[in-house]
Design an enzyme around this catalytic site. Sequence first.
Site, PDB file in Angstrom:
ATOM      1  N   HIS A 161       0.843  -1.206   0.000  1.00  0.00           N
ATOM      2  CA  HIS A 161       0.000   0.000   0.000  1.00  0.00           C
ATOM      3  C   HIS A 161       0.879   1.257   0.000  1.00  0.00           C
ATOM      4  O   HIS A 161       0.588   2.231  -0.697  1.00  0.00           O
ATOM      5  CB  HIS A 161      -0.879   0.057   1.268  1.00  0.00           C
TER       6      HIS A 161
ATOM      7  N   LYS B 263     -17.323  -6.775   8.302  1.00  0.00           N
ATOM      8  CA  LYS B 263     -16.041  -7.475   8.449  1.00  0.00           C
ATOM      9  C   LYS B 263     -15.609  -7.482   9.911  1.00  0.00           C
ATOM     10  O   LYS B 263     -15.987  -6.585  10.667  1.00  0.00           O
ATOM     11  CB  LYS B 263     -14.957  -6.781   7.616  1.00  0.00           C
TER      12      LYS B 263
ATOM     13  N   ARG C 206      -2.191  -6.155  -8.200  1.00  0.00           N
ATOM     14  CA  ARG C 206      -1.049  -7.046  -7.963  1.00  0.00           C
ATOM     15  C   ARG C 206      -0.927  -8.084  -9.067  1.00  0.00           C
ATOM     16  O   ARG C 206       0.063  -8.195  -9.745  1.00  0.00           O
ATOM     17  CB  ARG C 206      -1.198  -7.742  -6.606  1.00  0.00           C
TER      18      ARG C 206
ATOM     19  N   SER D  89      -2.869  -7.826   3.217  1.00  0.00           N
ATOM     20  CA  SER D  89      -3.048  -7.637   4.657  1.00  0.00           C
ATOM     21  C   SER D  89      -3.452  -8.966   5.307  1.00  0.00           C
ATOM     22  O   SER D  89      -2.972  -9.312   6.378  1.00  0.00           O
ATOM     23  CB  SER D  89      -4.133  -6.610   4.937  1.00  0.00           C
TER      24      SER D  89
HETATM   25  O1  PNS Z   1      -9.095  -3.068   0.656  1.00  0.00           O
HETATM   26  P1  PNS Z   1     -10.405  -3.544   0.088  1.00  0.00           P
HETATM   27  O2  PNS Z   1     -11.244  -4.193   1.162  1.00  0.00           O
HETATM   28  O3  PNS Z   1     -10.227  -4.411  -1.132  1.00  0.00           O
HETATM   29  O4  PNS Z   1     -11.188  -2.219  -0.407  1.00  0.00           O
HETATM   30  C1  PNS Z   1     -12.467  -2.317  -0.988  1.00  0.00           C
HETATM   31  C2  PNS Z   1     -13.088  -0.922  -1.179  1.00  0.00           C
HETATM   32  C3  PNS Z   1     -13.094  -0.143   0.113  1.00  0.00           C
HETATM   33  C4  PNS Z   1     -12.301  -0.165  -2.230  1.00  0.00           C
HETATM   34  C5  PNS Z   1     -14.545  -1.152  -1.694  1.00  0.00           C
HETATM   35  O5  PNS Z   1     -15.174  -2.111  -0.894  1.00  0.00           O
HETATM   36  C6  PNS Z   1     -15.393   0.108  -1.715  1.00  0.00           C
HETATM   37  O6  PNS Z   1     -15.168   0.994  -2.498  1.00  0.00           O
HETATM   38  N1  PNS Z   1     -16.381   0.175  -0.796  1.00  0.00           N
HETATM   39  C7  PNS Z   1     -17.261   1.320  -0.626  1.00  0.00           C
HETATM   40  C8  PNS Z   1     -18.704   0.988  -0.989  1.00  0.00           C
HETATM   41  C9  PNS Z   1     -18.934   1.200  -2.458  1.00  0.00           C
HETATM   42  O7  PNS Z   1     -18.753   2.277  -2.995  1.00  0.00           O
HETATM   43  N2  PNS Z   1     -19.356   0.110  -3.150  1.00  0.00           N
HETATM   44  C10 PNS Z   1     -19.556   0.106  -4.572  1.00  0.00           C
HETATM   45  C11 PNS Z   1     -18.199   0.024  -5.262  1.00  0.00           C
HETATM   46  S1  PNS Z   1     -18.376  -0.650  -6.809  1.00  0.00           S
END
Ligand code: PNS
Length: 157
Positions: A17, A41, A90, A128
């Site tokens: 990150h 989560k 990645r 992570s």
């Molecule tokens: O580190 P992660 O858990 O892969 O991150 C995922 C994240 C936070 C980028 C994604 O879950 C997100 O954008 N969540 C916010 C809710 C949202 O906007 N959902 C629609 C996205 S298509």
Amino acid sequence: MKTVIYPGSFDPITNGHIDIIGRASKLCDKVIVAVLKNPSKTPMFTVEERVNIINKVIEPYENVFVDSFSGLLVDYAKKNGATGIIKGLRAVSDFEYELQMALMNQKLCPEIETIFLMASTKNSFLSSSLIKEVARFGGSIEGLVPESVLKAIYNKL
Ligand code: PNS
């Protein structure tokens, strides 16, 4: 002034990150690292702990800030005047899900571009969840997270 959002769970932040943050900070005027508040989560670190950990790690970058958000990412981005969302890729395995999210975000808000940065080779295996698993079973995670994160993980365990 180009502001971008770098969203994620960051439970906890890894060297992968941080590599993306450093590279994004050179491309954009302002980078907001946005920690998602996700009640579905069970994280190792609370959102407040993750924000505090990230705050320490981003000290060297003058144009990088940390915040938390809930709800839709594009709404948070708009509220903060951001024109882009930064994502790290990645491996091919990341691609399908990231493409799906990028296209949904594009549908929701066409003015906001998703920008993908490829993970550096040395970080392309980092996640992570793997780091937490290795640490839980006593494996070494040195060199995979900053020293302050290493301490925070060992304190939790
Ligand atoms: O580190 P992660 O858990 O892969 O991150 C995922 C994240 C936070 C980028 C994604 O879950 C997100 O954008 N969540 C916010 C809710 C949202 O906007 N959902 C629609 C996205 S298509």
